[in-house]
Enzyme design. Sequence first.
Site, PDB file in Angstrom:
ATOM      1  N   GLY A   4      -5.455  -7.300   4.901  1.00 32.22           N
ATOM      2  CA  GLY A   4      -4.519  -6.623   5.804  1.00 32.22           C
ATOM      3  C   GLY A   4      -4.753  -7.035   7.244  1.00 32.22           C
ATOM      4  CG  ASP A  33      -7.162  -3.663  -1.007  1.00 33.48           C
ATOM      5  OD1 ASP A  33      -6.398  -2.788  -1.444  1.00 33.48           O
ATOM      6  OD2 ASP A  33      -7.129  -4.076   0.166  1.00 33.48           O
ATOM      7  N   GLY A  34      -9.898  -4.531   1.054  1.00 40.61           N
ATOM      8  CA  GLY A  34     -10.533  -3.672   2.058  1.00 40.61           C
ATOM      9  C   GLY A  34     -11.671  -4.399   2.745  1.00 40.61           C
ATOM     10  N   GLY A  35     -11.481  -4.735   4.028  1.00 40.39           N
ATOM     11  CA  GLY A  35     -12.530  -5.385   4.806  1.00 40.39           C
ATOM     12  C   GLY A  35     -12.713  -6.858   4.507  1.00 40.39           C
ATOM     13  CG  HIS A  50      -3.338  -0.407  -3.827  1.00 43.04           C
ATOM     14  ND1 HIS A  50      -4.225  -0.715  -2.832  1.00 43.04           N
ATOM     15  CD2 HIS A  50      -4.002   0.443  -4.657  1.00 43.04           C
ATOM     16  CE1 HIS A  50      -5.369  -0.070  -3.042  1.00 43.04           C
ATOM     17  NE2 HIS A  50      -5.251   0.640  -4.148  1.00 43.04           N
ATOM     18  N   GLY A  98      -8.500  -2.190   8.512  1.00 44.97           N
ATOM     19  CA  GLY A  98      -9.447  -2.467   9.593  1.00 44.97           C
ATOM     20  C   GLY A  98     -10.827  -1.877   9.409  1.00 44.97           C
ATOM     21  N   GLY A 124      -7.417   4.033   2.484  1.00 55.25           N
ATOM     22  CA  GLY A 124      -6.669   4.929   3.379  1.00 55.25           C
ATOM     23  C   GLY A 124      -6.299   4.271   4.688  1.00 55.25           C
ATOM     24  CG  ASP A 183      -2.013  -1.011   1.166  1.00 56.01           C
ATOM     25  OD1 ASP A 183      -2.568  -1.377   2.215  1.00 56.01           O
ATOM     26  OD2 ASP A 183      -2.339  -1.441   0.048  1.00 56.01           O
TER      27      ASP A 183
HETATM   28  C1  DX5 Z   1      -7.125   0.424   1.824  1.00 51.09           C
HETATM   29  C2  DX5 Z   1      -5.896  -0.419   1.594  1.00 51.09           C
HETATM   30  C3  DX5 Z   1      -6.088  -1.853   1.992  1.00 51.09           C
HETATM   31  C4  DX5 Z   1      -6.044  -2.081   3.468  1.00 51.09           C
HETATM   32  C5  DX5 Z   1      -6.566  -3.483   3.686  1.00 51.09           C
HETATM   33  O1  DX5 Z   1      -7.016   1.209   2.888  1.00 51.09           O
HETATM   34  O2  DX5 Z   1      -5.674  -0.431   0.209  1.00 51.09           O
HETATM   35  O3  DX5 Z   1      -5.103  -2.700   1.409  1.00 51.09           O
HETATM   36  O4  DX5 Z   1      -4.729  -1.969   3.923  1.00 51.09           O
HETATM   37  O5  DX5 Z   1      -6.700  -3.636   5.045  1.00 51.09           O
HETATM   38  P1  DX5 Z   1      -7.896  -4.494   5.655  1.00 51.09           P
HETATM   39  O6  DX5 Z   1      -7.775  -5.858   5.036  1.00 51.09           O
HETATM   40  O7  DX5 Z   1      -7.566  -4.442   7.103  1.00 51.09           O
HETATM   41  O8  DX5 Z   1      -9.159  -3.811   5.279  1.00 51.09           O
END
Ligand code: DX5
Length: 218
Positions: free
Chosen positions: A192, A170-172, A63, A144, A141, A33
Amino acid sequence: MAELVPAILAKSLTEFEAKIRQVEDLVDMVQIDVMDGKFVPNETFNEIDKIAEVETSLKYDIHLMVADVAGAIDRWSGLNPQRITFHLEAVDSDKIEEIIGEIRNLDMEVGLAINPDTDLAEIEPQLAKIDFVLVMGVNPGFSGQKFQGSTLERIKEIKKDHPDLKVGVDGGVNTDNAADLVAAGVDELAVGSRIFTSNDVRAAVEEFSRYIRVTITK
Ligand code: DX5
């Protein structure tokens, strides 16, 4: 089978290396990231020369959550990533072809990310030109955040119209929605916090292996 791609969101070189070491025997690729504090309200550790000194067999997908996409491509391509993924929202539509060409000229895979509030119609004209589309499950951004359920339909819609295009989410992402995401046709799950906040990263990765290919080597 879908692939698990740990998302490395690091605020220091120490954190970056620690996360690399935690997963390098468990997966093939990680998503780095990159946040500039402008395109997203957060900043990651971005000293590329120091990151380049971290020796690992892992492949990188960079990314870019940045406003200056062209400048970031120049800088981050020095890590020789497998793929560079930039955000549709960060580039004027008349500049997208140029950015795609820049990444292709570097002989790297081209990824295009789309935020939850961006209409799929806006990315449709680009889908035939890229290797990978990253469907965000959260507003980028922070790690979590809560997964936005509408993401599933968006993945299904892209897969229906572009069955051969690699689709990531990606994300959640967690073990509660992984099965639905795989059923929706996703090819890569960027994860993440569900991995890195676990007190046993290997166990967290193995938990996903019911739905996702993980390449545990040691
Ligand atoms: C968005 C990032 C994600 C984030 C994923 O903020 O691009 O890659 O780090 O983190 P989780 O899986 O915790 O949502």
